[in-house]
Every structure is written in C-alpha cells, then in structure tokens.
Write a protein that holds these residues in place. Sequence first.
Motif, PDB file in Angstrom:
ATOM      1  N   LYS A   1       2.836  -3.809 -10.101  1.00 30.98           N
ATOM      2  CA  LYS A   1       3.949  -3.781  -9.243  1.00 30.98           C
ATOM      3  C   LYS A   1       3.520  -2.964  -8.047  1.00 30.98           C
ATOM      4  CE  LYS A   1       7.405  -5.584 -11.534  1.00 30.98           C
ATOM      5  NZ  LYS A   1       8.422  -6.837 -11.128  1.00 30.98           N
ATOM      6  N   ILE A   2       2.873  -1.704  -8.316  1.00 31.09           N
ATOM      7  CA  ILE A   2       2.308  -0.972  -7.144  1.00 31.09           C
ATOM      8  C   ILE A   2       1.381  -1.779  -6.135  1.00 31.09           C
ATOM      9  CG2 ILE A   2       0.949   0.812  -6.377  1.00 31.09           C
ATOM     10  CD1 ILE A   2       2.029   2.106  -9.153  1.00 31.09           C
ATOM     11  N   TRP A   3       0.848  -2.477  -6.697  1.00 26.25           N
ATOM     12  CA  TRP A   3      -0.145  -3.326  -5.758  1.00 26.25           C
ATOM     13  C   TRP A   3       0.642  -4.411  -5.050  1.00 26.25           C
ATOM     14  CZ3 TRP A   3      -4.681  -4.414  -9.780  1.00 26.25           C
ATOM     15  CH2 TRP A   3      -5.473  -3.466 -10.012  1.00 26.25           C
ATOM     16  N   GLU A   4       1.806  -4.859  -5.501  1.00 28.80           N
ATOM     17  CA  GLU A   4       2.578  -6.098  -5.143  1.00 28.80           C
ATOM     18  C   GLU A   4       3.428  -5.357  -4.009  1.00 28.80           C
ATOM     19  OE1 GLU A   4       6.374  -8.775  -6.599  1.00 28.80           O
ATOM     20  OE2 GLU A   4       5.017  -8.106  -7.955  1.00 28.80           O
ATOM     21  N   TYR A   5       4.011  -4.339  -4.184  1.00 30.67           N
ATOM     22  CA  TYR A   5       4.752  -3.534  -3.308  1.00 30.67           C
ATOM     23  C   TYR A   5       3.952  -2.952  -2.013  1.00 30.67           C
ATOM     24  CZ  TYR A   5       7.548   0.220  -1.506  1.00 30.67           C
ATOM     25  OH  TYR A   5       8.592   0.791  -0.609  1.00 30.67           O
ATOM     26  N   ARG A   6       2.928  -2.630  -2.278  1.00 30.48           N
ATOM     27  CA  ARG A   6       1.817  -2.042  -1.147  1.00 30.48           C
ATOM     28  C   ARG A   6       1.880  -3.480  -0.171  1.00 30.48           C
ATOM     29  NH1 ARG A   6      -2.564   0.830  -3.723  1.00 30.48           N
ATOM     30  NH2 ARG A   6      -3.873  -1.117  -3.590  1.00 30.48           N
ATOM     31  N   LYS A   7       1.284  -4.574  -0.704  1.00 33.97           N
ATOM     32  CA  LYS A   7       1.285  -5.693  -0.015  1.00 33.97           C
ATOM     33  C   LYS A   7       2.356  -6.133   0.650  1.00 33.97           C
ATOM     34  CE  LYS A   7      -0.959 -10.183  -0.355  1.00 33.97           C
ATOM     35  NZ  LYS A   7      -1.306 -11.200  -1.050  1.00 33.97           N
ATOM     36  N   THR A   8       3.303  -6.299   0.098  1.00 25.44           N
ATOM     37  CA  THR A   8       4.728  -6.640   0.680  1.00 25.44           C
ATOM     38  C   THR A   8       5.191  -5.843   1.727  1.00 25.44           C
ATOM     39  OG1 THR A   8       4.945  -7.791  -1.431  1.00 25.44           O
ATOM     40  CG2 THR A   8       7.002  -7.618   0.033  1.00 25.44           C
ATOM     41  N   HIS A   9       5.355  -4.479   1.477  1.00 19.10           N
ATOM     42  CA  HIS A   9       5.899  -3.571   2.280  1.00 19.10           C
ATOM     43  C   HIS A   9       4.837  -2.917   3.113  1.00 19.10           C
ATOM     44  CE1 HIS A   9       9.902  -3.785   0.226  1.00 19.10           C
ATOM     45  NE2 HIS A   9       9.051  -4.208  -0.677  1.00 19.10           N
ATOM     46  N   LYS A  10       3.566  -3.198   3.237  1.00 21.64           N
ATOM     47  CA  LYS A  10       2.430  -2.556   3.925  1.00 21.64           C
ATOM     48  C   LYS A  10       2.750  -1.020   3.745  1.00 21.64           C
ATOM     49  CE  LYS A  10       2.067  -6.053   7.363  1.00 21.64           C
ATOM     50  NZ  LYS A  10       1.949  -7.156   6.408  1.00 21.64           N
ATOM     51  N   SER A  11       2.772  -0.762   2.645  1.00 24.77           N
ATOM     52  CA  SER A  11       2.982   0.782   2.274  1.00 24.77           C
ATOM     53  C   SER A  11       1.661   1.357   1.954  1.00 24.77           C
ATOM     54  CB  SER A  11       4.004   0.775   0.934  1.00 24.77           C
ATOM     55  OG  SER A  11       3.743   2.216   0.457  1.00 24.77           O
ATOM     56  N   LYS A  12       1.638   2.668   1.958  1.00 27.44           N
ATOM     57  CA  LYS A  12       0.403   3.648   1.591  1.00 27.44           C
ATOM     58  C   LYS A  12       0.580   4.192   0.329  1.00 27.44           C
ATOM     59  CE  LYS A  12      -1.298   2.682   5.702  1.00 27.44           C
ATOM     60  NZ  LYS A  12      -2.177   1.331   5.838  1.00 27.44           N
ATOM     61  N   ILE A  13       1.541   3.389  -0.400  1.00 33.75           N
ATOM     62  CA  ILE A  13       1.487   3.962  -1.922  1.00 33.75           C
ATOM     63  C   ILE A  13       0.243   3.573  -2.856  1.00 33.75           C
ATOM     64  CG2 ILE A  13       2.205   1.615  -2.906  1.00 33.75           C
ATOM     65  CD1 ILE A  13       4.245   3.191  -4.802  1.00 33.75           C
ATOM     66  N   SER A  14      -0.214   4.438  -3.758  1.00 36.81           N
ATOM     67  CA  SER A  14      -1.293   4.242  -4.372  1.00 36.81           C
ATOM     68  C   SER A  14      -0.831   4.875  -6.020  1.00 36.81           C
ATOM     69  CB  SER A  14      -2.444   4.858  -3.935  1.00 36.81           C
ATOM     70  OG  SER A  14      -2.458   6.131  -3.761  1.00 36.81           O
ATOM     71  N   PHE A  15      -1.713   4.691  -6.946  1.00 36.31           N
ATOM     72  CA  PHE A  15      -1.808   5.249  -8.259  1.00 36.31           C
ATOM     73  C   PHE A  15      -2.980   5.930  -8.568  1.00 36.31           C
ATOM     74  CE2 PHE A  15      -3.887   1.138  -9.295  1.00 36.31           C
ATOM     75  CZ  PHE A  15      -4.811   1.288 -10.069  1.00 36.31           C
ATOM     76  N   THR A  16      -2.993   6.862  -9.600  1.00 34.39           N
ATOM     77  CA  THR A  16      -4.188   7.311 -10.122  1.00 34.39           C
ATOM     78  C   THR A  16      -3.883   7.501 -11.683  1.00 34.39           C
ATOM     79  OG1 THR A  16      -5.964   8.732 -10.205  1.00 34.39           O
ATOM     80  CG2 THR A  16      -3.841   9.816  -9.750  1.00 34.39           C
ATOM     81  N   LEU A  17      -4.754   7.674 -12.444  1.00 28.99           N
ATOM     82  CA  LEU A  17      -4.470   7.894 -13.969  1.00 28.99           C
ATOM     83  C   LEU A  17      -5.342   9.025 -14.406  1.00 28.99           C
ATOM     84  CD1 LEU A  17      -5.262   4.190 -14.897  1.00 28.99           C
ATOM     85  CD2 LEU A  17      -2.913   5.117 -14.634  1.00 28.99           C
ATOM     86  N   ASP A  18      -4.836   9.930 -15.613  1.00 26.69           N
ATOM     87  CA  ASP A  18      -5.773  10.709 -16.004  1.00 26.69           C
ATOM     88  C   ASP A  18      -6.385   9.861 -17.517  1.00 26.69           C
ATOM     89  OD1 ASP A  18      -6.390  12.884 -14.497  1.00 26.69           O
ATOM     90  OD2 ASP A  18      -4.712  14.140 -15.335  1.00 26.69           O
ATOM     91  N   ALA A  19      -6.723  10.585 -18.442  1.00 25.83           N
ATOM     92  CA  ALA A  19      -7.069  10.208 -19.692  1.00 25.83           C
ATOM     93  C   ALA A  19      -6.247   9.913 -20.370  1.00 25.83           C
ATOM     94  CB  ALA A  19      -8.188  11.031 -20.282  1.00 25.83           C
ATOM     95  N   GLY A  20      -5.030   8.769 -20.260  1.00 26.76           N
ATOM     96  CA  GLY A  20      -3.971   8.497 -20.960  1.00 26.76           C
ATOM     97  C   GLY A  20      -3.187   7.424 -20.252  1.00 26.76           C
ATOM     98  N   ALA A  21      -2.095   7.213 -20.795  1.00 24.64           N
ATOM     99  CA  ALA A  21      -1.302   5.991 -20.322  1.00 24.64           C
ATOM    100  C   ALA A  21      -0.354   6.242 -19.339  1.00 24.64           C
ATOM    101  CB  ALA A  21      -0.329   5.461 -21.501  1.00 24.64           C
TER     102      ALA A  21
END
Length: 359
Positions: free
Chosen positions: A296-316
């Motif tokens: 969903k983040i990837w789709e939003y970033r592409k559609t809205h030309k956003s600078k949103i991103s994600f990261t994860l630690d050792a969990g869900a």
Amino acid sequence: MQEQQFIPSKSYQLPEKGEVKWESPSNIALVKYWGKYGEQLPKNSSISFTLSNCKTTTHLSYQKKNSSKKFSFEVYLDGNRTKSFEPKIEKFFERIEKYLPFLKDYHFKIETQNSFPHSSGIASSASGMSALALCLLALERQANSAMTDDFFNQKASFLARLGSGSAARSIKGNLVVWGEHTAVNESSNLYGVEFSDKVHEVFKNYQDTILLVDRGEKQVSSTVGHNLMHNHPFAEQRFLQANNNLEKILPVLQFGNLDEFIFIVEQEALSLHAMMMSSSPYFILMKPNTLEIINKIWEYRKTHKSKISFTLDAGANVHVLYPENEKAKVLDFIKNQLVGYCQKGMYICDEVGFGAKPL
C-alpha cells in the motif's frame, strides 16, 4: 577511547541512599546492525533516528546494604514486580560491574514503564537499558563532579550497549552512528556518537508513525537473531552492504535527497528480514499484514508522488517514515487505508527526538 578509560581510577564516597529518574527514547535504525561479536560489539556500522514519544522512564531507588557479596535488586514494570526481567538485569550488572564497582554495595529498586508495548518490534531493550544505564551512571556522577557531559554521555552509551547493542544509540539525538566507520569521525564500536555533520532541515523533524501489526512477543528474540549471523552464508556480504549503505546515506542526510534516502532505508529493512529468512534455522518475522502495508505504501508513493517510505525492525510492525510537510496527507492515508491492517487499529505517532534526559 579504550574500555579501560571507563573504569574509575579511584573509589568515591557515594551516598547512603537516594533516587534518580531518567527517560530515554527508543531509536529506529536506518542502516541496520545485525550480527555481533565479543561483548556486544557490532559486525557493521549503523545509524538511527532517535525517537521522541517512544521512550522508557526509569526510577532508580538505592540503599546501601551490609553485605557486598552479590547483586541485590528488584524490577517493576508498570508498577508490577516483574521477576522475568531480573535474569537479564543480573547479566547486565555482571557485564558492567568493573565499570561501576559499587553495584554490590546497594539494594536497587528499578521501576520502569514504557510509552509503547513491550516486545512488539519497537526497541524496548534500547530505551530500557539506556535509561537504566543513565540512572546508574548518575549515581556515580554524584560523587565525581569532575565528570564532563561528554564523558558522561560516552560512558552511558558504553554501559547501555552492554545491556542491548542498539541501546548505544539512544543516549543522544537526533542521528546516532554506532560502529567504527572511516567516513564518520570518532565513530566507535564501544559507544554511539552523534552524527556531527550538518543535517538537512527535512530530517530534523522527520515523522515516524509506527503501525502495530502484532503487539505480541516477537517470534525470535534479537539475541537469537544476531547469533544466527554466525556462519550465515551471506553474512560477510551483508556486513559489507550495511557499511556501504552507511557511507551512502551520510551525504543524503546532509543534502536532503529523499529519493536516495527511501531507496537505502527500504533496502536495509528488507535485507534485515532476508537474512532471517535465509538463516539456519530460518524465520519469517513479517506477518501477512506487514506485506499488505508495504504494498500500500509503494502504491501510495507512486500515485501521489509522495516521499513516504517504510522501515522495519526485527518484527512485524511497520515504521512509516515521511517528511513533516506531508504529515496531514500521510496520516489521512494511514487512517483510511492502513489502520485496518493494525492489531486493534493501534498505531503510534512519533518523530525524530533529541535523546535522553533526567527527570
């Protein structure tokens, strides 16, 4: 600086009793530390955002006792005696005793509370161990008025690391490097150092909304996960990748190239989980909803030309990273499209902070 410099050169007259209170934040690594050697030393360098709202508050009460033969303490989490934590504190005390030789002279009451769920993929060990290290060092500092702020912060980071490696990055903010790297002046495996180069304005108030996909205990502890890097077939390449990414992200942080920031941070998150999926035994720490959120983040970033991103630690759980100027739109996106993937709709709004402080 060598470890010996953290061993007191003389004994001090410490108080009979008293109390001290500190709060220390969690942190979220942008370039991940995964794999260690020796006594909590990192196999690669890492860099993290210090957080603001996700923190541990620790109240340490101390009273001198007659016998100095063994450690004496009790641990309370959210007001309840928590004996399950005490073996970890015992091990921590064993590791730091030569640097704080007075530990067996006192009975300690350790009262701690987190502003976020324990063991749910947010670095509670980082904030918890750094808060405790700061309280203990504050006791020593009462008898050593010559201790400078710089030395206090270095030793606090050094001690915290012996409880939890990532805790070395929770003392100062807003960006902290841990692990020796030729591109970072005075970087060390022994403690974290504040990133001292100029930081672009966009990163000084960067946002981190943490989506609580799974609030339960992690499938595998960080300690077990780090140990799985021993003899891992891809370990050496992973350490090289992390060190290269740290070097790449430094000018990004200085000049504000958000596209490059997004690429490095997301690659690091997925590489961390790839190492767990290819270890022996192997683990999948992400949940189906973790993957749904990422897509969903990837789709939003592409559609809205956003600078949103994600990261994860050792969990869900998913850390949604974005510049402050997108806050209103991204929070609407989270509320409308991502909350349904969170356990009980839970998420935490946080942002870059500036380190620990006494209370």
